[in-house]
Design a protein around this motif. Structure first.
Motif, PDB file in Angstrom:
ATOM      1  N   TYR A  45       6.743 -11.142 -10.532  1.00 29.49           N
ATOM      2  CA  TYR A  45       7.210  -9.855 -10.018  1.00 29.49           C
ATOM      3  C   TYR A  45       7.632  -8.933 -11.168  1.00 29.49           C
ATOM      4  CZ  TYR A  45       7.743 -12.373  -5.555  1.00 29.49           C
ATOM      5  OH  TYR A  45       7.542 -13.120  -4.430  1.00 29.49           O
TER       6      TYR A  45
ATOM      7  N   GLU B 153      11.904 -11.705   1.849  1.00 23.05           N
ATOM      8  CA  GLU B 153      11.310 -12.439   0.730  1.00 23.05           C
ATOM      9  C   GLU B 153      11.958 -13.819   0.596  1.00 23.05           C
ATOM     10  OE1 GLU B 153       8.503 -12.831  -2.343  1.00 23.05           O
ATOM     11  OE2 GLU B 153       8.728 -11.310  -0.773  1.00 23.05           O
TER      12      GLU B 153
ATOM     13  N   ILE C 258      12.565  -8.637  -5.720  1.00 22.60           N
ATOM     14  CA  ILE C 258      12.284  -7.603  -4.721  1.00 22.60           C
ATOM     15  C   ILE C 258      13.466  -6.651  -4.590  1.00 22.60           C
ATOM     16  CG2 ILE C 258      11.793  -7.192  -2.282  1.00 22.60           C
ATOM     17  CD1 ILE C 258       9.436  -8.285  -3.964  1.00 22.60           C
TER      18      ILE C 258
ATOM     19  N   GLN D 163      13.149  -2.680  -5.294  1.00 26.37           N
ATOM     20  CA  GLN D 163      13.411  -1.750  -4.198  1.00 26.37           C
ATOM     21  C   GLN D 163      14.502  -0.747  -4.581  1.00 26.37           C
ATOM     22  OE1 GLN D 163      14.939  -3.390  -0.495  1.00 26.37           O
ATOM     23  NE2 GLN D 163      14.188  -1.655   0.700  1.00 26.37           N
TER      24      GLN D 163
ATOM     25  N   LEU E  99       7.009  -1.012  -5.314  1.00 21.00           N
ATOM     26  CA  LEU E  99       6.744  -1.777  -4.091  1.00 21.00           C
ATOM     27  C   LEU E  99       5.797  -1.045  -3.139  1.00 21.00           C
ATOM     28  CD1 LEU E  99      10.247  -3.311  -3.232  1.00 21.00           C
ATOM     29  CD2 LEU E  99       8.345  -4.321  -4.501  1.00 21.00           C
TER      30      LEU E  99
ATOM     31  N   LYS F 172       2.687  -1.237  -2.705  1.00 19.95           N
ATOM     32  CA  LYS F 172       1.664  -2.094  -2.103  1.00 19.95           C
ATOM     33  C   LYS F 172       2.232  -3.447  -1.644  1.00 19.95           C
ATOM     34  CE  LYS F 172      -2.043  -0.052  -4.900  1.00 19.95           C
ATOM     35  NZ  LYS F 172      -3.125  -0.330  -5.876  1.00 19.95           N
ATOM     36  N   TYR F 173       3.536  -3.565  -1.701  1.00 19.41           N
ATOM     37  CA  TYR F 173       4.173  -4.824  -1.310  1.00 19.41           C
ATOM     38  C   TYR F 173       4.179  -4.970   0.201  1.00 19.41           C
ATOM     39  CZ  TYR F 173       8.096  -8.004  -0.323  1.00 19.41           C
ATOM     40  OH  TYR F 173       8.893  -9.000   0.165  1.00 19.41           O
ATOM     41  N   ASP F 174       3.772  -6.128   0.661  1.00 22.42           N
ATOM     42  CA  ASP F 174       3.754  -6.423   2.096  1.00 22.42           C
ATOM     43  C   ASP F 174       4.639  -7.644   2.347  1.00 22.42           C
ATOM     44  OD1 ASP F 174       3.295  -6.949   4.748  1.00 22.42           O
ATOM     45  OD2 ASP F 174       1.154  -7.408   4.508  1.00 22.42           O
ATOM     46  N   PRO F 175       5.846  -7.445   2.866  1.00 26.43           N
ATOM     47  CA  PRO F 175       6.752  -8.578   3.072  1.00 26.43           C
ATOM     48  C   PRO F 175       6.245  -9.599   4.089  1.00 26.43           C
ATOM     49  CG  PRO F 175       7.625  -6.603   4.103  1.00 26.43           C
ATOM     50  CD  PRO F 175       6.445  -6.170   3.300  1.00 26.43           C
TER      51      PRO F 175
ATOM     52  N   ASN G 145       0.228 -13.064  -5.563  1.00 24.98           N
ATOM     53  CA  ASN G 145       0.545 -11.692  -5.961  1.00 24.98           C
ATOM     54  C   ASN G 145       1.112 -10.951  -4.769  1.00 24.98           C
ATOM     55  OD1 ASN G 145       0.697  -9.055  -6.798  1.00 24.98           O
ATOM     56  ND2 ASN G 145      -1.265  -9.063  -7.845  1.00 24.98           N
ATOM     57  N   ARG G 146       2.372 -11.065  -4.563  1.00 19.45           N
ATOM     58  CA  ARG G 146       3.004 -10.475  -3.389  1.00 19.45           C
ATOM     59  C   ARG G 146       3.316  -8.990  -3.584  1.00 19.45           C
ATOM     60  NH1 ARG G 146       4.403 -13.304   0.552  1.00 19.45           N
ATOM     61  NH2 ARG G 146       6.344 -12.193   1.054  1.00 19.45           N
ATOM     62  N   LEU G 147       3.255  -8.514  -4.832  1.00 17.97           N
ATOM     63  CA  LEU G 147       3.480  -7.083  -5.061  1.00 17.97           C
ATOM     64  C   LEU G 147       2.268  -6.246  -4.679  1.00 17.97           C
ATOM     65  CD1 LEU G 147       5.311  -6.786  -8.509  1.00 17.97           C
ATOM     66  CD2 LEU G 147       6.281  -6.655  -6.219  1.00 17.97           C
TER      67      LEU G 147
END
Length: 747
Positions: free
Chosen positions: A10, A264, A285, A289, A300, A302-305, A312-314
């Motif tokens: 991250y 998260e 996160i 944020q 964030l 393109k971040y999808d919780p 690649n969670r970002l």
């Protein structure tokens, strides 16, 4: 003490970067023999030469032989280094972090074409990819050999907005080194599990490095003629993990406004992550944020919780803070502009306000919002943010609670049972005189005030030692700015360090009360919101935009503006006339097209200002009398400067030995407490014949008399007195007669 995260998927503030540095002394073989510093074969910097003997210095760490994988997510994290929208070989975080550093030919600063043309540069991580589990110099974490830095030191280059080819001396001349190793605070034995199962008590901050002499050809250990054992010594390589999660994985930093961290954390817990690892993921996160909300960034976007991805969670590359913020500690001298970041522009315009230095951004906001004072009024934020883990893994008495409060709010920060400084080294070791030092402190007026009013160690009052802000404060900068030294060890030239406190206050333009309350022992000044108060807090003065920043150099001017030369790429380069900013201007020669000369501050040369460079960091000379001080700088300009005190880690003293050779590194100065840093506690004892715990005694290298004075020095005098039977006088002589060469080798 280096601190870094170990999960770069991250974001992270600092990359992993630990170094091993050594000097090799051939000790005296007879009563009147002199020890020798051994050097390398001129044609092979890995081969140590002693007469006809050819050896190498093998190195490693005890039970810490790898990093990437279960201990570190760095090379395995993709990063689009060349910004072409796809990931090629070697495009990862491990290769993205140091692309601002470059060489032309080698690590000695060679520039055969005398150029600053960008196309000629070999960039670390791009043209020179960094192998997995290796440092930026290519040296591996294990199975490597130290390199000798010769007469130049280890040098890379970086670029500032006003000067190309800014040399960064990573290691002084005359040192054997392995640079920037990606060390983690985790033992191999403890990491036989999934990374998600790491718990905070797994952290071991005082890693044990070793260096052994082996035959250059066969690789077999070289045997010590005295002991019959292989010649092998240990040292401390401290590495720890910051405490961001104690505030950012709960309501402390997030309140009711920022809530993404909760989802998260839940996601990682559902995959079996430990509470600690889930908190670290949630913390990243939270930080991103809050940054987006307060500064208009889109980290964030393109971040999808709700994503089930673990890679690649970002939805974008990890956030590397130094991509926007200047940070001298890793040689990033240019910040992006505020408008540049918000608009997505690739170039910072001259009118655009540069983003503040990373150090200033982090320290100012955290000290303001979360000062965490103890009962004495001293900030607890230092140990709250900076790591303080213990070698035994215990979390008892940890200085920051799991919900981000100061454990010692009703007590004294210095009661902490561990940390990179507190309760560890000579400045906070109540037993220093019983287990090592054995000689006077040799304090100036500032040091005497500190001992009498803060430390109380060494004066029979059973004190608790110094706190971070007694050294890291604005006073250090003010003293530095007023130095114009001829000989640093003898403190000849101009300085205010040898004055009484009232005269120092007068020189600074403040009264004595202000000197004490804002400069010597600054305290938190709480406002109605529980925040520290800008303008009133001496702690915040250190991180203030408006505070004085010392000068870096004297440059040529034309019509009142810096004289600029353009290189092949059109990059601006100022004309430096003297690296000593206090040089006598009338003695400097002007270029033909110049009309004037002026001294300029560090803020004119680096957007990182003076943070972590010699003018922005504490010095032994702040509190100690000459000659118990650092040498002056010069070799490592602009990290340090001629005419000014060097950083301790770049300073050399007696016979060309690095100060660290006898005293250890600045936060682990001998003697350390045995129950906090067990590694360093063992370190000095292996050299001192009497088994004492440091600093190193003359007998480590010399044949000595019953007073511990070298036999070769018995006839010498210090201030008219023979040193033969006076160890303190002998040690004073050794310091006072050191060659003040700015870090150069002694030939």
């Amino acid at each position: 003490m280096h601190c870094t995260g170990f999960d770069f998927s991250y974001c992270c503030i600092l990359p992993p970067y630990n170094s091993i540095q050594s000097q090799v002394v051939k000790t005296a073989r007879s009563p009147y023999d002199f020890p020798q510093l051994l050097k390398a074969d001129p044609n092979d910097p890995t081969v140590l030469v002693d007469g006809n003997k050819r050896m190498k210095l093998e190195y490693g760490h005890i039970d810490n032989t790898f990093s990437e994988g279960t201990k570190l997510a760095y090379w395995n994290i993709p990063y689009d280094v060349n910004k072409d929208g796809k990931y090629s070989d070697n495009e990862n975080v491990g290769n993205a972090y140091f692309t601002h550093l470059y060489i032309y030919k080698d690590l000695k600063g060679s520039n055969p074409k005398h150029t600053s043309k960008d196309s000629e540069k070999l960039r670390i991580g791009i043209e020179l990819p960094i192998p997995r589990d290796a440092g930026p110099s290519g040296q591996p974490l294990k199975n490597g050999h130290l390199h000798y830095t010769g007469d130049t030191g280890t040098i890379v280059y970086t670029k500032s907005s006003v000067l190309d080819n800014v040399p960064i001396v990573l290691t002084n001349p005359g040192i054997w080194d392995a640079l920037g190793l990606p060390l983690t605070p985790f033992y191999d034995e403890l990491m036989k599990k999934s990374p998600l199962e790491i718990v905070e008590s797994d952290i071991r901050p005082y890693q044990e490095a070793w260096v052994g002499l082996v035959d250059a050809k066969s690789g077999k250990p070289v045997i010590d003629s005295h002991t019959g054992k292989p010649i092998k010594f240990i040292g401390t390589n401290p590495i720890d993990v910051p405490n961001c999660a104690n505030c950012h994985s709960n309501e402390n930093a997030n309140g009711d406004t920022f809530t993404l961290y909760k989802q998260e954390k839940t996601f990682w817990k559902s995959l079996g992550a430990s509470e600690y690892m889930a908190n670290l993921k949630a913390t990243s996160i939270s930080i991103l944020q809050i940054h987006d909300a307060r500064h208009g960034t889109q980290f964030l976007a393109k971040y999808d919780p709700t994503s089930r991805s673990t890679q690649n969670r970002l939805g974008s590359d990890p956030v590397l803070c130094q991509q926007c913020h200047a940070d001298n500690v890793i040689g990033v001298l240019q910040s992006k502009g505020i408008a540049q970041v918000l608009s997505g522009s690739k170039k910072r315009e001259s009118w655009d306000t540069p983003i503040v230095a990373l150090s200033e951004a982090l320290h100012r906001v955290h000290q303001t919002m979360r000062p965490l004072p103890d009962s004495k009024g001293r900030t607890g934020t230092c140990a709250g943010c900076h790591p303080a883990h213990r070698q035994d893994g215990s979390m008892d008495g940890y200085p920051i609670t799991p919900d981000g409060q100061n454990t010692y709010a009703q007590a004294d920060n210095r009661d902490t049972e561990g940390g990179c400084f507190a309760g560890r080294d000579v400045h906070s070791n109540p037993n220093k005189d019983k287990d090592g030092v054995g000689t006077p402190e040799h304090l100036n007026a500032i040091g005497k005030w500190m001992q009498a009013n803060v430390s109380k160690i060494g004066n029979g009052e059973g004190g608790k030692g110094m706190w971070c802000t007694n050294c890291h404060n604005q006073l250090s900068r003010e003293l530095y700015q007023r130095d114009n030294l001829i000989n640093a060890f003898q403190q000849t030239g101009e300085t205010i360090r040898n004055l009484p406190l009232d005269k120092i206050a007068l020189a600074l333009g403040v009264d004595s009360e202000t000197l004490i309350n804002k400069y010597l022992d600054p305290k938190v000044v709480l406002d109605e919101k529980g925040h520290d108060t800008p303008g009133k807090s001496g702690i915040l003065l250190t991180w203030s935009k408006k505070r004085m920043t010392p000068d870096i150099a004297v440059i040529a001017t034309k019509d009142g503006q810096p004289l600029i030369r353009k290189d092949e790429d059109g990059d601006a380069n100022v004309v430096i006339l003297s690296a000593n900013p206090t040089a006598i201007l009338s003695e400097l020669d002007l270029p033909k097209d110049a009309t004037g000369i002026t001294a300029v501050p560090y803020s004119a040369a680096t957007d990182g200002r003076d943070y972590w460079l010699s003018p922005g960091s504490p010095h032994c000379a702040d509190c100690h009398e000459a000659p118990f001080v650092e040498g002056q700088g010069g070799v490592a300009f602009p990290i340090n400067q001629p005419g000014k005190y060097s950083l301790m880690r770049y300073s050399k003293g007696h016979a060309g030995l690095a100060c660290q050779a006898c005293h250890e590194s600045i936060h682990g100065l001998y003697p350390v407490t045995p129950d906090v840093d067990t590694t360093t506690y063992k370190q000095a004892a292996q050299y001192n014949p009497d088994g004492s715990h440091g600093p190193l005694l003359c007998a480590s290298c010399h044949e000595v008399n019953k007073s511990g004075v070298p036999l070769v020095a018995e006839a010498l005098t210090w201030k008219g007195k023979k040193i033969k039977d006076d160890l303190d006088a002998a040690i004073t002589w050794i310091h006072g007669n050191a060659h003040d060469l700015g870090g150069k080798n002694l030939h």
